[in-house]
Write a protein that holds these residues in place. Structure first.
Motif, PDB file in Angstrom:
ATOM      1  N   TYR A 136       0.867  -1.179   0.000  1.00  0.00           N
ATOM      2  CA  TYR A 136       0.000   0.000   0.000  1.00  0.00           C
ATOM      3  C   TYR A 136       0.906   1.233   0.000  1.00  0.00           C
ATOM      4  O   TYR A 136       1.130   1.870   1.035  1.00  0.00           O
ATOM      5  N   GLY A 137       1.452   1.551  -1.133  1.00  0.00           N
ATOM      6  CA  GLY A 137       2.361   2.681  -1.238  1.00  0.00           C
ATOM      7  C   GLY A 137       1.791   3.794  -2.081  1.00  0.00           C
ATOM      8  O   GLY A 137       0.583   3.851  -2.339  1.00  0.00           O
ATOM      9  N   LYS A 138       2.669   4.673  -2.529  1.00  0.00           N
ATOM     10  CA  LYS A 138       2.278   5.765  -3.419  1.00  0.00           C
ATOM     11  C   LYS A 138       2.589   5.425  -4.875  1.00  0.00           C
ATOM     12  O   LYS A 138       2.030   5.999  -5.790  1.00  0.00           O
ATOM     13  N   LYS A 139       3.505   4.484  -5.055  1.00  0.00           N
ATOM     14  CA  LYS A 139       3.849   4.004  -6.400  1.00  0.00           C
ATOM     15  C   LYS A 139       3.673   2.496  -6.529  1.00  0.00           C
ATOM     16  O   LYS A 139       3.508   1.988  -7.629  1.00  0.00           O
ATOM     17  N   MET A 140       3.767   1.812  -5.402  1.00  0.00           N
ATOM     18  CA  MET A 140       3.704   0.343  -5.388  1.00  0.00           C
ATOM     19  C   MET A 140       2.364  -0.118  -4.820  1.00  0.00           C
ATOM     20  O   MET A 140       2.033   0.197  -3.668  1.00  0.00           O
ATOM     21  N   PHE A 141       1.626  -0.887  -5.627  1.00  0.00           N
ATOM     22  CA  PHE A 141       0.306  -1.363  -5.224  1.00  0.00           C
ATOM     23  C   PHE A 141       0.166  -2.842  -5.558  1.00  0.00           C
ATOM     24  O   PHE A 141       0.872  -3.379  -6.413  1.00  0.00           O
ATOM     25  N   GLY A 142      -0.764  -3.470  -4.893  1.00  0.00           N
ATOM     26  CA  GLY A 142      -1.119  -4.836  -5.245  1.00  0.00           C
ATOM     27  C   GLY A 142      -0.194  -5.890  -4.671  1.00  0.00           C
ATOM     28  O   GLY A 142       0.580  -5.643  -3.748  1.00  0.00           O
ATOM     29  N   GLU A 143      -0.294  -7.101  -5.256  1.00  0.00           N
ATOM     30  CA  GLU A 143       0.415  -8.265  -4.736  1.00  0.00           C
ATOM     31  C   GLU A 143       1.779  -8.432  -5.410  1.00  0.00           C
ATOM     32  O   GLU A 143       1.914  -8.324  -6.630  1.00  0.00           O
ATOM     33  N   TRP A 144       2.783  -8.736  -4.569  1.00  0.00           N
ATOM     34  CA  TRP A 144       4.147  -8.959  -5.008  1.00  0.00           C
ATOM     35  C   TRP A 144       4.698 -10.185  -4.299  1.00  0.00           C
ATOM     36  O   TRP A 144       4.112 -10.663  -3.333  1.00  0.00           O
ATOM     37  N   ALA A 145       5.837 -10.656  -4.762  1.00  0.00           N
ATOM     38  CA  ALA A 145       6.461 -11.813  -4.120  1.00  0.00           C
ATOM     39  C   ALA A 145       7.980 -11.691  -4.185  1.00  0.00           C
ATOM     40  O   ALA A 145       8.538 -11.138  -5.141  1.00  0.00           O
ATOM     41  N   LEU A 146       8.622 -12.198  -3.151  1.00  0.00           N
ATOM     42  CA  LEU A 146      10.070 -12.382  -3.117  1.00  0.00           C
ATOM     43  C   LEU A 146      10.331 -13.878  -3.047  1.00  0.00           C
ATOM     44  O   LEU A 146       9.827 -14.558  -2.140  1.00  0.00           O
ATOM     45  N   VAL A 147      11.093 -14.379  -4.004  1.00  0.00           N
ATOM     46  CA  VAL A 147      11.367 -15.815  -4.077  1.00  0.00           C
ATOM     47  C   VAL A 147      12.880 -16.018  -4.097  1.00  0.00           C
ATOM     48  O   VAL A 147      13.586 -15.436  -4.937  1.00  0.00           O
TER      49      VAL A 147
END
Length: 258
Positions: free
Chosen positions: A122-133
């Motif tokens: 929940y950012g100002k430029k970053m939204f939605g689902e992400w993953a670190l693998v």
């Protein structure tokens, strides 16, 4: 952009908690430009260096090198890390906000140790689902990960977010424009073998920021200059800017014969 505080999550997602941990992405111009991605966890900032920055294209997997944990207070830092310190360079807060753990399991610390972490930003430029693998077996240090975007309503293969939104969300300045009003002194020295001047070292030399040891002077002390001058005077003949004409030879006096 959608306001997550005023709009409910899409169906199927976990309900948002009242207070979530923070995240920050700092654009960092050190020996090379990169993006430091940090998630609040266990009272510190778990950190990854992402050379090319995040991508909204789900087909793009960005390399993310896991680095040492940073203190929580570092999330608010924007300024200059002076030369001689680890990570010397200019830093801006490219994005910040809150993040929410999704899976696997119900404990983000365990998920991180397992090598996979899925979350919502929940950012100002970053939204939605992400993953670190985590990439297993490729690096001896075991610190190579991939940052990738999940296919959701925010996924977009046509927009490069780092290009369209390059400035700080705090100061609205670029990483080149940020000044040395704020300085972060690292508890680690600069890595040996990286003697090339950075943007921060040039700025520190101009403004005199940071400890005196970080700005080296090439001017010799007055005493050393005086000793060197005397040494040159003894070892070198006196020079003139004009050529001198040779003096006429004196006539030799003859002795009278008695």
């Amino acid at each position: 952009m959608r306001d997550f505080k005023a709009t409910p999550e899409p169906s199927g997602g976990k309900p948002r908690k009242a207070k979530l941990p923070i995240f920050v992405i700092q654009k960092h111009h050190a020996s090379r430009l990169h993006y430091d991605f940090r998630l609040e966890m266990e009272g510190v900032l778990k950190s990854w260096a992402v050379p090319k920055g995040p991508s909204y294209d789900p087909t793009v997997k960005r390399l993310a090198m896991m680095t040492e944990d940073h203190p929580y207070d570092y999330a608010a830092f924007e300024g200059v890390i002076p030369a001689g310190n680890y990570g010397a360079g200019n830093v801006i807060i490219w994005d910040n906000g809150e993040w929410e753990f999704i899976e696997p399991g119900d404990d983000p610390v365990k998920a991180l140790k397992s090598g996979k972490l899925t979350f919502r930003l929940y950012g100002k430029k970053m939204f939605g689902e992400w993953a670190l693998v985590k990439i297993h077996g490729r690096s001896p240090k075991g610190n190579e990960w991939l940052l990738l975007k999940h296919r959701d309503q925010y996924a977009n293969a046509k927009v490069d977010v780092t290009a369209v939104a390059p400035l700080s969300v705090v100061s609205n300045l670029s990483v080149e424009e940020i000044g040395g009003e704020n300085v972060w002194i690292s508890n680690r020295k600069a890595t040996r073998g990286r003697g090339a001047p950075t943007l921060a070292s040039r700025l520190a030399a101009q403004q005199g920021v940071g400890p005196a040891s970080t700005v080296r002077s090439t001017k010799k002390p007055a005493k050393a200059r005086a000793v060197a001058a005397r040494s040159r005077a003894v070892s070198s003949p006196k020079r003139s800017s004009r050529a001198e004409s040779p003096r006429p030879a004196r006539p030799t006096r003859r002795r009278r014969l008695r």
